[in-house]
Design a protein around this motif. Structure first.
Motif, PDB file in Angstrom:
ATOM      1  N   SER A 227       0.824  -1.212   0.000  1.00 50.97           N
ATOM      2  CA  SER A 227       0.000   0.000   0.000  1.00 50.97           C
ATOM      3  C   SER A 227       0.859   1.265   0.000  1.00 50.97           C
ATOM      4  CB  SER A 227      -0.919   0.007   1.227  1.00 50.97           C
ATOM      5  OG  SER A 227      -0.148   0.045   2.416  1.00 50.97           O
ATOM      6  N   HIS A 228       0.217   2.381  -0.379  1.00 55.93           N
ATOM      7  CA  HIS A 228       0.857   3.705  -0.381  1.00 55.93           C
ATOM      8  C   HIS A 228       2.145   3.708  -1.207  1.00 55.93           C
ATOM      9  CE1 HIS A 228      -1.764   3.946   3.206  1.00 55.93           C
ATOM     10  NE2 HIS A 228      -1.868   5.224   2.871  1.00 55.93           N
ATOM     11  N   ASN A 229       2.044   3.141  -2.417  1.00 50.83           N
ATOM     12  CA  ASN A 229       3.109   3.263  -3.401  1.00 50.83           C
ATOM     13  C   ASN A 229       2.557   4.014  -4.609  1.00 50.83           C
ATOM     14  OD1 ASN A 229       5.841   1.693  -2.860  1.00 50.83           O
ATOM     15  ND2 ASN A 229       4.224   0.456  -1.921  1.00 50.83           N
ATOM     16  N   ARG A 230       3.214   3.877  -5.742  1.00 50.49           N
ATOM     17  CA  ARG A 230       2.757   4.507  -6.982  1.00 50.49           C
ATOM     18  C   ARG A 230       2.522   3.459  -8.062  1.00 50.49           C
ATOM     19  NH1 ARG A 230       6.883   9.751  -7.187  1.00 50.49           N
ATOM     20  NH2 ARG A 230       6.282  10.616  -5.154  1.00 50.49           N
ATOM     21  N   ILE A 231       2.087   2.294  -7.649  1.00 48.27           N
ATOM     22  CA  ILE A 231       1.919   1.177  -8.576  1.00 48.27           C
ATOM     23  C   ILE A 231       0.783   1.479  -9.545  1.00 48.27           C
ATOM     24  CG2 ILE A 231       1.402  -1.281  -8.768  1.00 48.27           C
ATOM     25  CD1 ILE A 231       2.540  -1.612  -5.940  1.00 48.27           C
ATOM     26  N   ASP A 232       1.105   1.506 -10.833  1.00 47.33           N
ATOM     27  CA  ASP A 232       0.081   1.718 -11.853  1.00 47.33           C
ATOM     28  C   ASP A 232       0.050   0.592 -12.884  1.00 47.33           C
ATOM     29  OD1 ASP A 232       2.435   2.157 -13.186  1.00 47.33           O
ATOM     30  OD2 ASP A 232       2.057   4.270 -13.633  1.00 47.33           O
ATOM     31  N   THR A 233       0.970  -0.369 -12.748  1.00 46.87           N
ATOM     32  CA  THR A 233       1.054  -1.465 -13.707  1.00 46.87           C
ATOM     33  C   THR A 233       1.373  -2.761 -12.992  1.00 46.87           C
ATOM     34  OG1 THR A 233       1.889   0.060 -15.401  1.00 46.87           O
ATOM     35  CG2 THR A 233       2.147  -2.295 -15.813  1.00 46.87           C
ATOM     36  N   LEU A 234       0.625  -3.787 -13.320  1.00 47.06           N
ATOM     37  CA  LEU A 234       0.910  -5.151 -12.861  1.00 47.06           C
ATOM     38  C   LEU A 234       1.265  -5.972 -14.086  1.00 47.06           C
ATOM     39  CD1 LEU A 234      -2.094  -5.721 -10.412  1.00 47.06           C
ATOM     40  CD2 LEU A 234       0.244  -5.105  -9.787  1.00 47.06           C
ATOM     41  N   SER A 235       2.485  -6.511 -14.089  1.00 47.98           N
ATOM     42  CA  SER A 235       2.876  -7.343 -15.218  1.00 47.98           C
ATOM     43  C   SER A 235       1.976  -8.570 -15.292  1.00 47.98           C
ATOM     44  CB  SER A 235       4.342  -7.779 -15.092  1.00 47.98           C
ATOM     45  OG  SER A 235       5.201  -6.659 -15.072  1.00 47.98           O
ATOM     46  N   SER A 236       1.856  -9.124 -16.481  1.00 47.21           N
ATOM     47  CA  SER A 236       1.008 -10.296 -16.662  1.00 47.21           C
ATOM     48  C   SER A 236       1.483 -11.430 -15.764  1.00 47.21           C
ATOM     49  CB  SER A 236       1.046 -10.737 -18.132  1.00 47.21           C
ATOM     50  OG  SER A 236       0.261 -11.876 -18.326  1.00 47.21           O
ATOM     51  N   GLY A 237       0.613 -11.883 -14.885  1.00 51.87           N
ATOM     52  CA  GLY A 237       0.979 -12.941 -13.947  1.00 51.87           C
ATOM     53  C   GLY A 237       1.861 -12.481 -12.813  1.00 51.87           C
ATOM     54  N   ALA A 238       1.881 -11.171 -12.509  1.00 55.67           N
ATOM     55  CA  ALA A 238       2.772 -10.649 -11.476  1.00 55.67           C
ATOM     56  C   ALA A 238       2.501 -11.260 -10.112  1.00 55.67           C
ATOM     57  CB  ALA A 238       2.644  -9.124 -11.403  1.00 55.67           C
ATOM     58  N   LEU A 239       1.245 -11.558  -9.824  1.00 50.97           N
ATOM     59  CA  LEU A 239       0.881 -12.108  -8.521  1.00 50.97           C
ATOM     60  C   LEU A 239       0.482 -13.574  -8.623  1.00 50.97           C
ATOM     61  CD1 LEU A 239      -1.256  -9.047  -7.406  1.00 50.97           C
ATOM     62  CD2 LEU A 239       1.120  -9.513  -6.822  1.00 50.97           C
TER      63      LEU A 239
ATOM     64  N   ASN B 207      -2.816   3.146  -4.264  1.00 51.92           N
ATOM     65  CA  ASN B 207      -1.856   3.163  -5.358  1.00 51.92           C
ATOM     66  C   ASN B 207      -2.470   3.903  -6.546  1.00 51.92           C
ATOM     67  OD1 ASN B 207       0.805   1.562  -4.887  1.00 51.92           O
ATOM     68  ND2 ASN B 207      -0.760   0.294  -3.898  1.00 51.92           N
ATOM     69  N   GLN B 208      -1.941   3.672  -7.744  1.00 50.77           N
ATOM     70  CA  GLN B 208      -2.414   4.355  -8.945  1.00 50.77           C
ATOM     71  C   GLN B 208      -2.981   3.380  -9.973  1.00 50.77           C
ATOM     72  OE1 GLN B 208      -2.486   7.700  -9.150  1.00 50.77           O
ATOM     73  NE2 GLN B 208      -1.697   7.688  -7.056  1.00 50.77           N
ATOM     74  N   LEU B 209      -3.523   2.267  -9.503  1.00 54.04           N
ATOM     75  CA  LEU B 209      -4.066   1.251 -10.403  1.00 54.04           C
ATOM     76  C   LEU B 209      -5.373   1.731 -11.040  1.00 54.04           C
ATOM     77  CD1 LEU B 209      -3.432  -1.952  -8.273  1.00 54.04           C
ATOM     78  CD2 LEU B 209      -2.310  -1.363 -10.430  1.00 54.04           C
ATOM     79  N   ARG B 210      -5.451   1.614 -12.362  1.00 51.42           N
ATOM     80  CA  ARG B 210      -6.680   1.942 -13.088  1.00 51.42           C
ATOM     81  C   ARG B 210      -7.333   0.697 -13.666  1.00 51.42           C
ATOM     82  NH1 ARG B 210      -8.500   6.471 -14.817  1.00 51.42           N
ATOM     83  NH2 ARG B 210      -9.096   5.566 -16.841  1.00 51.42           N
ATOM     84  N   GLN B 211      -6.529  -0.265 -14.069  1.00 49.48           N
ATOM     85  CA  GLN B 211      -7.059  -1.474 -14.681  1.00 49.48           C
ATOM     86  C   GLN B 211      -6.302  -2.688 -14.157  1.00 49.48           C
ATOM     87  OE1 GLN B 211      -6.591  -0.469 -18.873  1.00 49.48           O
ATOM     88  NE2 GLN B 211      -8.763   0.027 -19.033  1.00 49.48           N
ATOM     89  N   ALA B 212      -6.998  -3.802 -14.052  1.00 48.38           N
ATOM     90  CA  ALA B 212      -6.397  -5.067 -13.635  1.00 48.38           C
ATOM     91  C   ALA B 212      -7.303  -6.195 -14.113  1.00 48.38           C
ATOM     92  CB  ALA B 212      -6.206  -5.120 -12.118  1.00 48.38           C
ATOM     93  N   SER B 213      -6.712  -7.372 -14.295  1.00 42.89           N
ATOM     94  CA  SER B 213      -7.470  -8.516 -14.802  1.00 42.89           C
ATOM     95  C   SER B 213      -7.179  -9.748 -13.971  1.00 42.89           C
ATOM     96  CB  SER B 213      -7.110  -8.776 -16.275  1.00 42.89           C
ATOM     97  OG  SER B 213      -5.754  -9.159 -16.399  1.00 42.89           O
TER      98      SER B 213
ATOM     99  N   ASN C 278      -7.820   3.474  -5.202  1.00 42.57           N
ATOM    100  CA  ASN C 278      -7.120   3.459  -6.480  1.00 42.57           C
ATOM    101  C   ASN C 278      -8.030   4.121  -7.509  1.00 42.57           C
ATOM    102  OD1 ASN C 278      -4.440   1.763  -6.614  1.00 42.57           O
ATOM    103  ND2 ASN C 278      -5.792   0.619  -5.243  1.00 42.57           N
ATOM    104  N   PRO C 279      -7.483   4.797  -8.511  1.00 37.67           N
ATOM    105  CA  PRO C 279      -8.320   5.477  -9.519  1.00 37.67           C
ATOM    106  C   PRO C 279      -8.848   4.499 -10.568  1.00 37.67           C
ATOM    107  CG  PRO C 279      -6.014   5.849 -10.010  1.00 37.67           C
ATOM    108  CD  PRO C 279      -6.042   5.094  -8.707  1.00 37.67           C
ATOM    109  N   TRP C 280      -9.748   3.619 -10.173  1.00 30.97           N
ATOM    110  CA  TRP C 280     -10.194   2.536 -11.037  1.00 30.97           C
ATOM    111  C   TRP C 280     -11.034   3.034 -12.210  1.00 30.97           C
ATOM    112  CZ3 TRP C 280      -7.746  -1.761 -10.632  1.00 30.97           C
ATOM    113  CH2 TRP C 280      -7.276  -2.209  -9.401  1.00 30.97           C
ATOM    114  N   HIS C 281     -10.827   2.389 -13.359  1.00 32.35           N
ATOM    115  CA  HIS C 281     -11.709   2.559 -14.517  1.00 32.35           C
ATOM    116  C   HIS C 281     -12.619   1.341 -14.555  1.00 32.35           C
ATOM    117  CE1 HIS C 281     -13.169   3.529 -18.498  1.00 32.35           C
ATOM    118  NE2 HIS C 281     -12.866   2.295 -18.893  1.00 32.35           N
ATOM    119  N   CYS C 282     -13.887   1.537 -14.303  1.00 31.18           N
ATOM    120  CA  CYS C 282     -14.818   0.419 -14.160  1.00 31.18           C
ATOM    121  C   CYS C 282     -15.291  -0.057 -15.532  1.00 31.18           C
ATOM    122  CB  CYS C 282     -16.012   0.833 -13.298  1.00 31.18           C
ATOM    123  SG  CYS C 282     -15.551   1.193 -11.578  1.00 31.18           S
TER     124      CYS C 282
END
Length: 285
Positions: free
Chosen positions: A107-119, A134-140, A156-160
Protein backbone atom coordinates in the motif's frame (compact mmCIF):
# COMPACT_ATOMS: atom_id res chain seq x y z
CA UNK A 1 35.76 -25.22 8.30
CA UNK A 2 36.80 -27.54 11.08
CA UNK A 3 38.90 -30.47 9.74
CA UNK A 4 38.87 -34.07 10.88
CA UNK A 5 41.90 -33.39 13.01
CA UNK A 6 40.13 -30.52 14.67
CA UNK A 7 37.06 -32.64 15.38
CA UNK A 8 39.23 -35.37 16.87
CA UNK A 9 41.04 -32.80 18.99
CA UNK A 10 37.72 -31.41 20.21
CA UNK A 11 36.42 -34.80 21.29
CA UNK A 12 39.65 -35.60 23.14
CA UNK A 13 39.13 -32.80 25.59
CA UNK A 14 37.85 -34.35 28.82
CA UNK A 15 35.65 -32.81 31.45
CA UNK A 16 38.47 -32.75 33.94
CA UNK A 17 40.67 -30.80 31.61
CA UNK A 18 37.94 -28.23 31.14
CA UNK A 19 37.49 -27.76 34.85
CA UNK A 20 41.10 -27.98 36.04
CA UNK A 21 43.37 -26.68 33.34
CA UNK A 22 40.93 -24.77 31.14
CA UNK A 23 40.79 -24.97 27.37
CA UNK A 24 44.07 -24.99 25.51
CA UNK A 25 44.67 -23.02 22.34
CA UNK A 26 43.93 -25.86 19.93
CA UNK A 27 40.62 -26.73 21.57
CA UNK A 28 39.52 -23.12 21.67
CA UNK A 29 40.37 -22.68 18.01
CA UNK A 30 38.46 -25.83 17.11
CA UNK A 31 35.35 -24.79 19.03
CA UNK A 32 35.42 -21.31 17.48
CA UNK A 33 35.66 -22.76 13.98
CA UNK A 34 32.86 -25.20 14.74
CA UNK A 35 30.49 -22.45 15.88
CA UNK A 36 31.44 -20.35 12.86
CA UNK A 37 30.67 -23.21 10.48
CA UNK A 38 27.33 -24.02 12.11
CA UNK A 39 25.94 -20.53 12.66
CA UNK A 40 28.02 -17.94 10.86
CA UNK A 41 27.60 -19.17 7.31
CA UNK A 42 23.96 -20.23 7.74
CA UNK A 43 22.69 -16.69 8.43
CA UNK A 44 20.65 -15.40 5.43
CA UNK A 45 21.24 -11.96 4.02
CA UNK A 46 18.77 -9.11 4.40
CA UNK A 47 18.09 -6.84 1.38
CA UNK A 48 19.56 -3.37 1.38
CA UNK A 49 17.42 -0.67 3.00
CA UNK A 50 15.40 -3.36 4.79
CA UNK A 51 15.30 -4.78 8.30
CA UNK A 52 14.80 -8.50 8.86
CA UNK A 53 13.33 -10.08 11.96
CA UNK A 54 14.57 -13.66 11.67
CA UNK A 55 12.54 -14.97 14.59
CA UNK A 56 9.24 -14.11 12.83
CA UNK A 57 10.50 -14.35 9.21
CA UNK A 58 9.44 -10.74 8.63
CA UNK A 59 11.13 -8.39 6.18
CA UNK A 60 10.48 -4.69 6.82
CA UNK A 61 11.15 -2.40 3.84
CA UNK A 62 8.64 0.33 4.70
CA UNK A 63 9.53 4.01 4.16
CA UNK A 64 12.82 2.97 2.54
CA UNK A 65 12.57 5.16 -0.58
CA UNK A 66 12.43 2.10 -2.83
CA UNK A 67 11.53 2.53 -6.50
CA UNK A 68 11.35 -1.17 -7.31
CA UNK A 69 10.92 -4.50 -5.55
CA UNK A 70 14.27 -5.21 -3.79
CA UNK A 71 16.31 -8.23 -4.76
CA UNK A 72 17.56 -10.88 -2.41
CA UNK A 73 14.44 -11.26 -0.28
CA UNK A 74 14.95 -14.45 1.78
CA UNK A 75 12.86 -17.37 0.45
CA UNK A 76 11.74 -18.15 4.01
CA UNK A 77 9.97 -14.79 4.32
CA UNK A 78 6.48 -15.04 5.78
CA UNK A 79 5.56 -11.35 6.05
CA UNK A 80 6.85 -8.72 3.60
CA UNK A 81 6.28 -4.98 4.19
CA UNK A 82 6.87 -2.71 1.18
CA UNK A 83 4.38 0.03 1.97
CA UNK A 84 5.04 3.78 1.68
CA UNK A 85 7.66 3.66 -1.08
CA UNK A 86 7.84 4.83 -4.69
CA UNK A 87 7.34 1.49 -6.46
CA UNK A 88 5.55 1.84 -9.82
CA UNK A 89 5.59 -1.63 -11.33
CA UNK A 90 5.53 -5.24 -10.12
CA UNK A 91 7.55 -7.53 -12.42
CA UNK A 92 6.26 -10.99 -13.21
CA UNK A 93 8.95 -12.82 -11.20
CA UNK A 94 9.11 -10.41 -8.26
CA UNK A 95 7.71 -12.92 -5.73
CA UNK A 96 8.29 -16.21 -7.53
CA UNK A 97 10.68 -17.55 -4.83
CA UNK A 98 8.56 -16.57 -1.82
CA UNK A 99 6.58 -19.79 -1.52
CA UNK A 100 5.99 -19.34 2.23
CA UNK A 101 4.70 -15.77 2.02
CA UNK A 102 1.52 -15.13 4.00
CA UNK A 103 1.24 -11.33 4.20
CA UNK A 104 2.22 -8.92 1.41
CA UNK A 105 1.89 -5.18 2.06
CA UNK A 106 2.22 -2.91 -1.01
CA UNK A 107 0.00 0.00 0.00
CA UNK A 108 0.86 3.71 -0.38
CA UNK A 109 3.11 3.26 -3.40
CA UNK A 110 2.76 4.51 -6.98
CA UNK A 111 1.92 1.18 -8.58
CA UNK A 112 0.08 1.72 -11.85
CA UNK A 113 1.05 -1.47 -13.71
CA UNK A 114 0.91 -5.15 -12.86
CA UNK A 115 2.88 -7.34 -15.22
CA UNK A 116 1.01 -10.30 -16.66
CA UNK A 117 0.98 -12.94 -13.95
CA UNK A 118 2.77 -10.65 -11.48
CA UNK A 119 0.88 -12.11 -8.52
CA UNK A 120 0.29 -15.55 -10.01
CA UNK A 121 3.40 -17.02 -8.36
CA UNK A 122 2.23 -16.27 -4.84
CA UNK A 123 1.76 -19.53 -2.99
CA UNK A 124 -1.46 -20.92 -1.52
CA UNK A 125 -0.33 -19.87 1.96
CA UNK A 126 -0.90 -16.18 1.18
CA UNK A 127 -3.52 -14.73 3.54
CA UNK A 128 -3.37 -10.96 2.91
CA UNK A 129 -2.60 -8.91 -0.21
CA UNK A 130 -2.68 -5.14 0.27
CA UNK A 131 -2.61 -3.00 -2.90
CA UNK A 132 -4.57 -0.06 -1.51
CA UNK A 133 -3.64 3.59 -2.03
CA UNK A 134 -1.86 3.16 -5.36
CA UNK A 135 -2.41 4.35 -8.95
CA UNK A 136 -4.07 1.25 -10.40
CA UNK A 137 -6.68 1.94 -13.09
CA UNK A 138 -7.06 -1.47 -14.68
CA UNK A 139 -6.40 -5.07 -13.63
CA UNK A 140 -7.47 -8.52 -14.80
CA UNK A 141 -7.78 -12.04 -13.48
CA UNK A 142 -4.67 -13.12 -15.37
CA UNK A 143 -2.51 -10.79 -13.28
CA UNK A 144 -3.79 -12.12 -9.96
CA UNK A 145 -3.90 -15.79 -10.86
CA UNK A 146 -5.82 -18.08 -8.53
CA UNK A 147 -4.96 -16.40 -5.23
CA UNK A 148 -7.60 -16.67 -2.51
CA UNK A 149 -5.93 -14.23 -0.14
CA UNK A 150 -7.94 -11.45 1.44
CA UNK A 151 -7.33 -8.55 -0.92
CA UNK A 152 -7.38 -4.77 -0.43
CA UNK A 153 -7.86 -2.65 -3.56
CA UNK A 154 -9.45 0.52 -2.19
CA UNK A 155 -8.26 4.09 -2.91
CA UNK A 156 -7.12 3.46 -6.48
CA UNK A 157 -8.32 5.48 -9.52
CA UNK A 158 -10.19 2.54 -11.04
CA UNK A 159 -11.71 2.56 -14.52
CA UNK A 160 -14.82 0.42 -14.16
CA UNK A 161 -15.44 -1.93 -17.05
CA UNK A 162 -16.19 -5.59 -17.72
CA UNK A 163 -12.60 -6.71 -16.98
CA UNK A 164 -12.62 -5.09 -13.54
CA UNK A 165 -16.08 -6.48 -12.81
CA UNK A 166 -14.89 -10.01 -13.56
CA UNK A 167 -11.86 -9.48 -11.32
CA UNK A 168 -14.04 -8.27 -8.43
CA UNK A 169 -16.20 -11.37 -8.76
CA UNK A 170 -13.10 -13.59 -8.56
CA UNK A 171 -11.08 -12.06 -5.72
CA UNK A 172 -11.65 -12.52 -2.00
CA UNK A 173 -12.08 -8.84 -1.18
CA UNK A 174 -11.80 -7.59 2.38
CA UNK A 175 -15.39 -6.75 3.44
CA UNK A 176 -14.36 -3.76 5.57
CA UNK A 177 -12.72 -1.95 2.65
CA UNK A 178 -14.78 -3.06 -0.35
CA UNK A 179 -16.81 0.18 -0.46
CA UNK A 180 -13.56 2.08 -0.99
CA UNK A 181 -13.24 0.64 -4.50
CA UNK A 182 -14.67 3.65 -6.35
CA UNK A 183 -14.98 4.21 -10.10
CA UNK A 184 -12.99 7.27 -11.08
CA UNK A 185 -14.20 6.63 -14.63
CA UNK A 186 -16.36 4.01 -16.31
CA UNK A 187 -17.08 2.50 -19.67
CA UNK A 188 -19.73 4.39 -21.64
CA UNK A 189 -22.94 2.50 -22.23
CA UNK A 190 -25.04 2.43 -25.38
CA UNK A 191 -26.66 5.82 -25.95
CA UNK A 192 -24.86 7.41 -23.03
CA UNK A 193 -24.06 11.01 -23.80
CA UNK A 194 -24.13 12.62 -27.22
CA UNK A 195 -21.75 12.75 -30.13
CA UNK A 196 -20.63 16.21 -28.98
CA UNK A 197 -19.54 15.06 -25.51
CA UNK A 198 -15.90 15.10 -24.58
CA UNK A 199 -14.53 11.61 -25.45
CA UNK A 200 -12.38 11.78 -22.33
CA UNK A 201 -15.34 12.28 -20.01
CA UNK A 202 -15.50 10.02 -16.98
CA UNK A 203 -18.80 8.33 -17.71
CA UNK A 204 -22.10 8.03 -15.93
CA UNK A 205 -20.87 5.97 -12.96
CA UNK A 206 -17.81 8.03 -11.99
CA UNK A 207 -17.46 8.61 -8.25
CA UNK A 208 -19.63 5.65 -7.23
CA UNK A 209 -18.50 2.48 -5.38
CA UNK A 210 -18.20 -0.43 -7.76
CA UNK A 211 -19.83 -2.93 -5.40
CA UNK A 212 -22.92 -0.75 -4.97
CA UNK A 213 -23.23 -0.37 -8.73
CA UNK A 214 -23.10 -4.13 -9.20
CA UNK A 215 -25.61 -4.66 -6.41
CA UNK A 216 -27.98 -2.19 -8.05
CA UNK A 217 -27.99 -4.22 -11.25
CA UNK A 218 -25.37 -2.44 -13.34
CA UNK A 219 -23.59 -4.93 -15.56
CA UNK A 220 -20.55 -3.53 -17.34
CA UNK A 221 -20.13 -6.74 -19.31
CA UNK A 222 -23.62 -6.44 -20.82
CA UNK A 223 -22.92 -2.80 -21.65
CA UNK A 224 -19.78 -3.85 -23.42
CA UNK A 225 -21.60 -6.59 -25.33
CA UNK A 226 -24.34 -4.14 -26.37
CA UNK A 227 -21.72 -1.66 -27.51
CA UNK A 228 -20.05 -4.40 -29.52
CA UNK A 229 -23.36 -5.45 -31.07
CA UNK A 230 -24.17 -1.88 -32.07
CA UNK A 231 -20.71 -1.49 -33.57
CA UNK A 232 -21.21 -4.66 -35.59
CA UNK A 233 -24.61 -3.47 -36.84
CA UNK A 234 -23.17 -0.12 -37.85
CA UNK A 235 -20.30 -1.86 -39.65
CA UNK A 236 -22.70 -4.15 -41.50
CA UNK A 237 -24.91 -1.21 -42.47
CA UNK A 238 -21.93 0.74 -43.81
CA UNK A 239 -20.75 -2.31 -45.77
CA UNK A 240 -24.25 -2.89 -47.22
CA UNK A 241 -24.53 0.79 -48.15
CA UNK A 242 -21.17 0.68 -49.95
CA UNK A 243 -22.27 -2.42 -51.91
CA UNK A 244 -25.48 -0.67 -53.01
CA UNK A 245 -23.56 2.44 -54.03
CA UNK A 246 -21.16 0.33 -56.06
CA UNK A 247 -23.99 -1.54 -57.82
CA UNK A 248 -25.77 1.73 -58.69
CA UNK A 249 -22.54 3.22 -59.95
CA UNK A 250 -21.82 0.10 -62.03
CA UNK A 251 -25.32 0.11 -63.61
CA UNK A 252 -25.14 3.81 -64.44
CA UNK A 253 -21.71 3.42 -65.97
CA UNK A 254 -22.99 0.59 -68.18
CA UNK A 255 -26.02 2.66 -69.22
CA UNK A 256 -23.84 5.59 -70.12
CA UNK A 257 -21.51 3.33 -72.10
CA UNK A 258 -24.49 1.81 -73.95
CA UNK A 259 -25.82 5.27 -74.85
CA UNK A 260 -22.44 6.37 -76.16
CA UNK A 261 -22.17 3.21 -78.25
CA UNK A 262 -25.68 3.73 -79.68
CA UNK A 263 -24.96 7.35 -80.56
CA UNK A 264 -21.79 6.23 -82.27
CA UNK A 265 -23.70 3.74 -84.38
CA UNK A 266 -26.23 6.39 -85.35
CA UNK A 267 -23.49 8.73 -86.44
CA UNK A 268 -22.11 6.24 -88.97
CA UNK A 269 -23.13 6.96 -92.69
CA UNK A 270 -25.77 4.62 -94.18
CA UNK A 271 -24.47 2.27 -96.98
CA UNK A 272 -25.28 3.37 -100.66
CA UNK A 273 -26.46 1.02 -103.47
CA UNK A 274 -24.00 0.20 -106.26
CA UNK A 275 -24.95 0.66 -110.06
CA UNK A 276 -25.10 -3.06 -110.78
CA UNK A 277 -27.72 -3.47 -108.09
CA UNK A 278 -29.84 -0.69 -109.71
CA UNK A 279 -29.66 -2.24 -113.18
CA UNK A 280 -30.65 -5.61 -111.90
CA UNK A 281 -33.70 -4.19 -110.28
CA UNK A 282 -34.71 -2.31 -113.46
CA UNK A 283 -34.35 -5.38 -115.66
CA UNK A 284 -36.51 -7.37 -113.36
CA UNK A 285 -39.39 -4.97 -113.83
Amino acid sequence: MCTGWCEERCTSVSVGRWSAKGVDLHSWLCISLLFLALFGQASPQCPDSCHCAWDTATVLCSDAGLREIPEGIPPETVSLHLERNYIRNIPETAFSDLVHLRDLYLSHNRIDTLSSGALRHLGPELRLLDLSNNQLRQASREEFGSTRAKTRLYHNPWHCDCTLQELMETLNLEPETVNGIVCESSVRGVGEGSRWDDPGSQGEHAGQPLVKLLDSGVNFCSLQRKTTDVAMLVTMFVWFFMVIVYVVYYVRQNQAEARRHLEYLKSLPSPRKTPTETDTLSTGF
